[in-house]
Design an enzyme around this catalytic site. Structure first.
Site, mmCIF file in Angstrom:
data_model
loop_
_atom_site.group_PDB
_atom_site.id
_atom_site.type_symbol
_atom_site.label_atom_id
_atom_site.label_comp_id
_atom_site.label_asym_id
_atom_site.label_seq_id
_atom_site.Cartn_x
_atom_site.Cartn_y
_atom_site.Cartn_z
ATOM 1 N N ARG A 155 -12.655 14.267 10.020
ATOM 2 C CA ARG A 155 -12.519 13.001 10.741
ATOM 3 C C ARG A 155 -13.215 11.883 9.981
ATOM 4 N NH1 ARG A 155 -15.257 14.327 16.378
ATOM 5 N NH2 ARG A 155 -13.942 12.574 17.031
ATOM 6 N N GLY A 186 -7.258 3.573 14.752
ATOM 7 C CA GLY A 186 -5.992 3.839 14.086
ATOM 8 C C GLY A 186 -5.995 3.672 12.586
ATOM 9 N N GLU A 236 -22.401 -36.033 5.672
ATOM 10 C CA GLU A 236 -21.135 -35.344 5.425
ATOM 11 C C GLU A 236 -20.666 -35.426 3.981
ATOM 12 O OE1 GLU A 236 -17.989 -37.118 7.784
ATOM 13 O OE2 GLU A 236 -19.003 -39.050 7.789
ATOM 14 N N LYS A 267 -19.204 7.309 14.239
ATOM 15 C CA LYS A 267 -18.859 8.586 14.865
ATOM 16 C C LYS A 267 -19.913 9.637 14.547
ATOM 17 C CE LYS A 267 -14.417 9.273 14.805
ATOM 18 N NZ LYS A 267 -13.177 9.462 14.042
ATOM 19 N N SER A 298 -26.364 -36.347 12.133
ATOM 20 C CA SER A 298 -25.434 -35.370 12.679
ATOM 21 C C SER A 298 -24.630 -34.845 11.511
ATOM 22 C CB SER A 298 -24.530 -36.028 13.720
ATOM 23 O OG SER A 298 -23.582 -35.072 14.150
ATOM 24 N N HIS A 338 -2.714 3.090 21.667
ATOM 25 C CA HIS A 338 -3.049 2.151 20.593
ATOM 26 C C HIS A 338 -2.924 0.701 21.057
ATOM 27 C CE1 HIS A 338 -2.084 -0.264 16.970
ATOM 28 N NE2 HIS A 338 -3.097 0.409 16.478
ATOM 29 N N TYR A 383 -29.222 -29.588 18.281
ATOM 30 C CA TYR A 383 -28.049 -29.320 19.122
ATOM 31 C C TYR A 383 -26.823 -29.057 18.272
ATOM 32 C CZ TYR A 383 -26.397 -34.074 18.190
ATOM 33 O OH TYR A 383 -25.953 -35.208 17.565
ATOM 34 N N GLY A 412 -21.698 -33.658 9.679
ATOM 35 C CA GLY A 412 -20.250 -33.635 9.780
ATOM 36 C C GLY A 412 -19.766 -32.523 8.861
ATOM 37 N N ASN A 425 -17.203 -30.730 8.684
ATOM 38 C CA ASN A 425 -15.825 -30.676 8.173
ATOM 39 C C ASN A 425 -15.762 -31.342 6.808
ATOM 40 O OD1 ASN A 425 -15.166 -29.539 10.579
ATOM 41 N ND2 ASN A 425 -14.170 -31.357 11.423
ATOM 42 N N ASP A 426 -16.210 -32.602 6.750
ATOM 43 C CA ASP A 426 -16.183 -33.303 5.469
ATOM 44 C C ASP A 426 -17.218 -32.741 4.500
ATOM 45 O OD1 ASP A 426 -14.075 -35.127 5.225
ATOM 46 O OD2 ASP A 426 -15.012 -36.471 6.672
ATOM 47 N N ARG A 461 -18.822 6.074 21.885
ATOM 48 C CA ARG A 461 -19.178 4.796 21.260
ATOM 49 C C ARG A 461 -19.211 3.751 22.363
ATOM 50 N NH1 ARG A 461 -13.438 4.828 18.222
ATOM 51 N NH2 ARG A 461 -12.195 5.009 20.075
ATOM 52 N N CYS A 488 -21.652 -31.817 14.356
ATOM 53 C CA CYS A 488 -20.478 -32.152 15.153
ATOM 54 C C CYS A 488 -19.179 -31.744 14.494
ATOM 55 C CB CYS A 488 -20.477 -33.647 15.464
ATOM 56 S SG CYS A 488 -20.370 -34.664 13.974
ATOM 57 N N ARG A 514 -15.000 -40.083 18.586
ATOM 58 C CA ARG A 514 -14.261 -40.656 17.460
ATOM 59 C C ARG A 514 -13.589 -41.920 17.969
ATOM 60 N NH1 ARG A 514 -13.271 -35.020 17.221
ATOM 61 N NH2 ARG A 514 -13.666 -34.110 15.170
ATOM 62 N N MET A 552 -7.976 5.146 10.198
ATOM 63 C CA MET A 552 -8.190 6.366 9.431
ATOM 64 C C MET A 552 -7.558 7.528 10.182
ATOM 65 S SD MET A 552 -10.067 5.312 7.041
ATOM 66 C CE MET A 552 -10.965 3.827 6.714
HETATM 67 P P1 ADP Z 1 -10.073 8.556 15.785
HETATM 68 O O1 ADP Z 1 -11.116 7.908 14.973
HETATM 69 O O2 ADP Z 1 -8.696 8.120 15.427
HETATM 70 O O3 ADP Z 1 -10.364 8.519 17.232
HETATM 71 P P2 ADP Z 1 -11.073 11.238 15.780
HETATM 72 O O4 ADP Z 1 -11.768 11.733 14.583
HETATM 73 O O5 ADP Z 1 -11.915 10.859 16.921
HETATM 74 O O6 ADP Z 1 -10.082 10.082 15.363
HETATM 75 O O7 ADP Z 1 -10.090 12.364 16.215
HETATM 76 C C1 ADP Z 1 -9.076 12.144 17.117
HETATM 77 C C2 ADP Z 1 -9.045 13.216 18.139
HETATM 78 O O8 ADP Z 1 -8.911 14.477 17.519
HETATM 79 C C3 ADP Z 1 -10.299 13.353 18.952
HETATM 80 O O9 ADP Z 1 -10.320 12.489 20.018
HETATM 81 C C4 ADP Z 1 -10.220 14.758 19.436
HETATM 82 O O10 ADP Z 1 -9.457 14.843 20.609
HETATM 83 C C5 ADP Z 1 -9.524 15.453 18.304
HETATM 84 N N1 ADP Z 1 -10.519 16.184 17.557
HETATM 85 C C6 ADP Z 1 -11.251 15.756 16.517
HETATM 86 N N2 ADP Z 1 -12.108 16.710 16.121
HETATM 87 C C7 ADP Z 1 -11.903 17.761 16.938
HETATM 88 C C8 ADP Z 1 -12.484 19.045 17.060
HETATM 89 N N3 ADP Z 1 -13.456 19.436 16.247
HETATM 90 N N4 ADP Z 1 -12.029 19.842 18.027
HETATM 91 C C9 ADP Z 1 -11.057 19.440 18.860
HETATM 92 N N5 ADP Z 1 -10.475 18.251 18.812
HETATM 93 C C10 ADP Z 1 -10.883 17.417 17.853
HETATM 94 MG MG MG Z 2 -11.765 9.256 18.165
HETATM 95 MG MG MG Z 3 -6.662 8.475 14.571
#
Ligand code: ADP
Ligand code: MG
Ligand code: MG
Length: 931
Positions: A124, A133, A799, A54, A818, A494, A905, A820, A822-823, A376, A885, A616, A135
């Site tokens: 963030r 989800g 093997e 990020k 070849s 999510h 191969y 093997g 697994n073994d 990203r 193999c 085999r 962090m």
């Molecule tokens: P995640 O990794 O879970 O996507 P983010 O750090 O991207 O978490 O934050 C989630 C959301 O929070 C972002 O998509 C954005 O909409 C909002 N957010 C984060 N930072 C800011 C900011 N500086 N101003 C406004 N919204 C923010």
């Molecule tokens: Mg985000």
């Molecule tokens: Mg989040």
């Protein structure tokens, strides 16, 4: 420290940050832990190891002039320091953060904690690879009872100010102070408070946006009371206390359960750590000209080139993803906020031109102005990955090699997964529709909670996880399920996110289904489905069906294996073929298959295999009456009796080999001689023994006695492999004769035949020599009898460690090796695969093994045995043919290793052949790039 010098150091470090050990140690005092982005940008997109994904991309977006609110990134090295030093920070961090905040203040004209124009920030997390989800983000940090009034006065919008404040207290209470749902609760306690207030004041479940400033003020008070009661702590008033607490929580969350589970699934090393981003807030919740959204530059489910995403008016960040309110598609913005929409379109183009890949980005619109908060590379299904890569190649955004690299090898199998049979689906009639979030077809017994879904899957059931919406707690259940169905949430929810990544079939936001967690039933169209009942979902069309729906092969399988002409005309099929062609162009290694029947061999050839790496032969002994002849042979008391029984087996084997040779059309076939311990062929219960006795006329007592005699304490290390052929040369002689007679027969039909006879479990050169003599003898006889000249090779499987270590000697006799694996893994690790279930899971948990060594080759240990054998073998015989193999032959990470050590191969099961071809191509391209 002067700014300019700090920047230079940063740039220099960026390119080398992945190898901190190679750097001369610097005094901790002048180390740069904080990187700015905004008007001044210290980092860039290549610095993901240090700044997290990020943070690095926030910097990159600033560099290409996209509108990003200013901020700074605290490096992943601080996370490492934090865990190495009893959860404390480097002493210089605070001063660098001070400077960071000051820089944001200068750029925004706002001040942190100010009573006139307060600066609010978000905190963030951001690991190297995004971990959806895992962090938690805290928004609106810097608010307290005083600054909230300042914000209200400054904006003339008290409702907005209090909305920010209640969000902040809620997020901070949850993430930093740990006020979360208890085991005995069904709902998040803050949501329960909101629910209570809504009903008190509005007598119904109104939308959050209808809550008044006064309602929100009351919520803040109740939230603080809740925090006091649950956490026993006062909510911190000072912005700096808030900030340090939040930063600590982000680092702390690197080690929470969910993060650990996710890292384990995706093999992300714990050492990587997370970065923390502190960024000026922009506000999507100031009113109807504001909003917040998530978008993809193209459709990540099916790959279509269309602006794809969704937004919520008057909302902040996580609202869209949380699935609490159902967002609108981005295209709606065109009518509602044409200027903002045009700006987003411009950004979409800019992003693709710059990153040359499909981007998944987050934005906020504040009073009509668009801000970028994240970008990203978008997670995508295999289907989308294929289409993206082909389309972007045609658009000249990427070259063909990049296109090959863009298709994740371990996801490719998704393209071969069955789809619902069109006729069956039409008959079944959809009972609900939702968003097609993860393509494919899945039928399963429904479960409404992750634990029960996991338990059912462990019992071998096919499971469909049904939830109102999913959250990171459901991850285990999602992993266990065939498919995921949710009643709420959009394409960026999510559930959709995780499904895309894991390649799970998913339908989300199927609003017509009513999920009752308490009663454990799903109601739809007046029908009820209990847990354990069957439902089916079509993640390509977004449809939900009652019961089990019959599936049909995917277009690729239909086209390649069944020769279906209509399937061959589909875009998916054509794209797939193009990809496979490029794979052949790029690869150094070739791909063979492990096949025991002509049908398997034919399928694999259709998928592009150019030979068999392992047949085999013992599998052929289990079919029909053959097993009886096999048992007679094992029970025989004299060589003559044994030969008589073997003579019965010979025609069967010959026919099998002939079929395989025909299916191969001249490609080589590696045929392994009898390998498993003999007791595996005998019946073990008294009844079965009595039955066999009647059938073949051997007394039951004799059968029983022979079973006892063949009993071994460690069958894996017992009388098996070439040890059988050495003990009973007539078995090998029969097998060799069957191979050569079949070869002669097929060759006479005009088909080229290239048998490669493989002697298993060789540890001593002499073992191989004894068997080779038997093979040559049979070859001489058959060639004379049939008056043909046969082209064959004899080689061995490597093997067991001794075989690898003495490969120079063995290569004097072997024309090919070849591996093997697994073994070789079992014997190299001294670990029985079949018994590893009792300890390997814990080993993974403790990170004693980073990956399951039976799935992905243990490069440091077993890999050395392979390397030694390669080096020694080739030293003796430079043109020694080398293949693999084992199970690992279809595993992309292992294939990368086999490319590195220079095998000729890899061989894998027929349906893994495309995966292996892609992985082999990618390994070769990477190896070339690394030169
Ligand atoms: P995640 O990794 O879970 O996507 P983010 O750090 O991207 O978490 O934050 C989630 C959301 O929070 C972002 O998509 C954005 O909409 C909002 N957010 C984060 N930072 C800011 C900011 N500086 N101003 C406004 N919204 C923010
Ligand atoms: Mg985000
Ligand atoms: Mg989040």
């Amino acid at each position: 420290m002067a700014k300019t010098s700090a920047r230079k150091t940063a740039a220099k470090r960026g390119t080398r940050s992945s190898k901190p050990a190679s750097r001369a140690p610097r005094a901790a005092g002048d180390k740069k832990f904080v990187y700015l982005f905004g008007r001044q940008t210290d980092g860039n997109g290549a610095m993901k190891a240090l700044l997290g994904g990020k943070g690095a991309n926030l910097g990159e977006m600033c560099r290409i002039g996209l509108p990003v609110p200013p901020g700074f990134t605290i490096t992943t090295e601080v996370c490492t320091y934090y865990y190495a030093n009893k959860r404390s920070y480097p002493p210089v961090l605070r001063a660098q953060m001070d400077a960071g905040i000051a820089s944001i203040e200068r750029q925004t004209g706002k001040k942190f904690g100010d009573l006139k124009n307060p600066l609010l920030v978000s905190v963030r997390s951001g690991a190297r690879d995004s971990m959806p989800g895992m962090m938690d983000t805290i928004l609106n940090l810097g608010l307290n009872d005083q600054t909230v009034e300042a914000l209200a006065a400054r904006t003339g919008n008290p409702r907005f100010a209090w909305d920010c404040y209640r969000r902040f207290v809620q997020m901070y209470g949850d993430v930093v102070l740990g006020v979360q749902k208890r085991a005995d609760e069904d709902h998040d306690p803050f949501e329960t408070v909101i629910h209570g207030l809504k009903h008190e004041r509005h007598r119904q479940d109104v939308e959050d946006t209808t809550l008044t400033a006064d309602d929100l003020k009351e919520l803040v008070a109740r939230f603080k009371a809740l925090i006091k009661e649950r956490a026993g702590k006062q909510f911190p008033n000072s912005p700096w206390d808030q900030l340090m607490g939040a930063v600590g929580a982000v680092f702390g969350s690197w080690m929470n359960d969910r993060a650990i589970v996710y890292r384990r699934k995706y093999n992300i090393p714990t050492e990587w750590g997370t970065a923390v981003n502190v960024q000026a807030m922009v506000y999507g919740n100031t009113g109807d000209r504001s909003g917040s959204g998530v978008a993809f530059t193209r459709n990540p489910a099916n790959g279509a080139k269309e602006f794809y995403g969704e937004f919520l008016i008057n909302a902040q960040g996580e609202d869209v993803v949380a699935g609490v309110r159902t967002p609108e598609p981005v295209s709606e913005l065109k009518a509602q906020m044409p200027k903002a929409y045009a700006e987003l379109e411009r950004i979409r183009q800019t992003l693709e031109k710059h990153f040359k890949d499909v981007q998944d980005f987050e934005f906020t619109i504040e009073d009509g102005v668009v801000y970028m908060l994240q970008t990203r590379n978008g997670k995508r299904t295999a289907m989308a990955a294929l289409k993206f890569s082909m389309d972007m190649y045609r658009e000249k955004l990427i070259d063909w090699k990049t296109a090959v690299m863009r298709n994740p090898a371990d996801q490719l199998e998704q393209l071969l997964a069955p789809v619902f049979d069109a006729a069956e689906a039409a008959k079944a009639k959809a009972i609900a529709t939702g968003l097609p979030a993860g393509p494919g077809a899945a039928s399963g017994q429904i479960y409404l909670n992750a634990d029960r879904a996991v338990a059912a899957a462990e019992k071998g059931q096919k499971v469909l996880l049904v939830r109102i919406e999913t959250s990171p707690e459901d991850l285990r259940g999602m992993i266990a399920a065939e498919g995921i169905l949710t009643a709420r949430g959009g394409v960026s929810s999510h559930a959709a996110l995780v499904a895309r990544q894991m390649g799970k079939v998913c339908v989300c936001g199927a609003a017509a289904i009513e999920v009752d967690y308490q009663a454990r039933v799903v109601k739809v169209e007046g029908r009820s489905f209990k847990e354990g009942d069957w439902m089916s979902i079509d993640g390509t069309a977004g449809k939900v069906y009652a019961g089990q729906v019959k599936t049909a092969p995917s277009e690729i399988v239909a086209g390649l294996i069944h020769g279906d002409a209509a399937a061959k005309k589909t875009e998916k099929f054509k794209n797939f073929q193009q990809l496979m062609k490029w794979c052949s162009d790029a690869s150094r290694m070739s791909v063979r298959t492990n096949a025991d029947t002509p049908e398997q061999a034919a399928n694999a050839v259709a998928f592009g295999a150019i030979g068999i790496g392992l047949t085999r032969t013992e599998h052929m002994f289990f079919e029909g009456d053959r097993i009886d002849a096999m048992r007679e042979m094992i029970l025989a008391e004299t060589e003559d009796a044994r030969k008589a029984a073997l003579a019965k087996l010979l025609p069967y084997q010959r026919e099998d080999f002939a079929g395989i040779f025909r299916a191969l059309h001249g490609y080589p076939a590696t045929i392994r001689f009898l390998d498993p311990p003999l007791h595996e062929f005998l019946p073990h219960t008294t009844e079965q023994q009595a039955e066999l006795s009647k059938k073949i006329g051997v007394p039951a007592a004799r059968i029983h006695q022979r079973v006892e005699q063949l009993h071994e304490f460690n069958p894996m290390l017992g009388f098996r492999g070439c040890r059988l052929g050495i003990g009973y040369p007539e078995i090998s002689a029969m097998q060799a004769r069957a191979v050569f007679e079949a070869a002669a027969q097929v060759q006479k039909e005009g088909i080229k035949v290239r048998p490669e006879i493989m002697i298993p479990l060789v540890g001593f050169k002499k073992e191989l020599d004894l068997q080779i003599e038997v093979v040559h003898q049979a070859a001489r006889e058959v060639q004379a009898e049939q008056k043909v000249k046969l082209n064959y090779m004899v080689g061995t499987m490597i093997e067991i460690p001794r075989g690898a270590l003495t490969a120079d000697e063995i290569a004097q006799s072997a024309e090919f090796f070849s591996f093997g694996t697994n073994d070789l893994t079992q014997t190299g690790l001294g670990m029985s695969r079949d018994d590893s279930g009792s300890f390997l899971p814990q080993y993974a948990e403790l990170e004693i093994v980073k990956k399951n060594p039976f799935a992905t080759i243990d490069t440091t240990g077993v890999g050395q045995l392979v390397e030694i054998a390669v080096t020694k073998g080739r030293a003796t015989r430079p043109n020694l043919k080398l293949g693999i193999c084992g199970e690992h032959g279809g595993d992309p990470a292992s294939i990368q290793f086999f490319e590195k050590v220079g095998l000729d191969y890899v061989s894998c099961s027929p349906y893994r052949v495309p995966v292996a071809r892609l992985a082999a191509a990618q390994a070769a391209l990477q190896a070339k790039a690394g030169d």
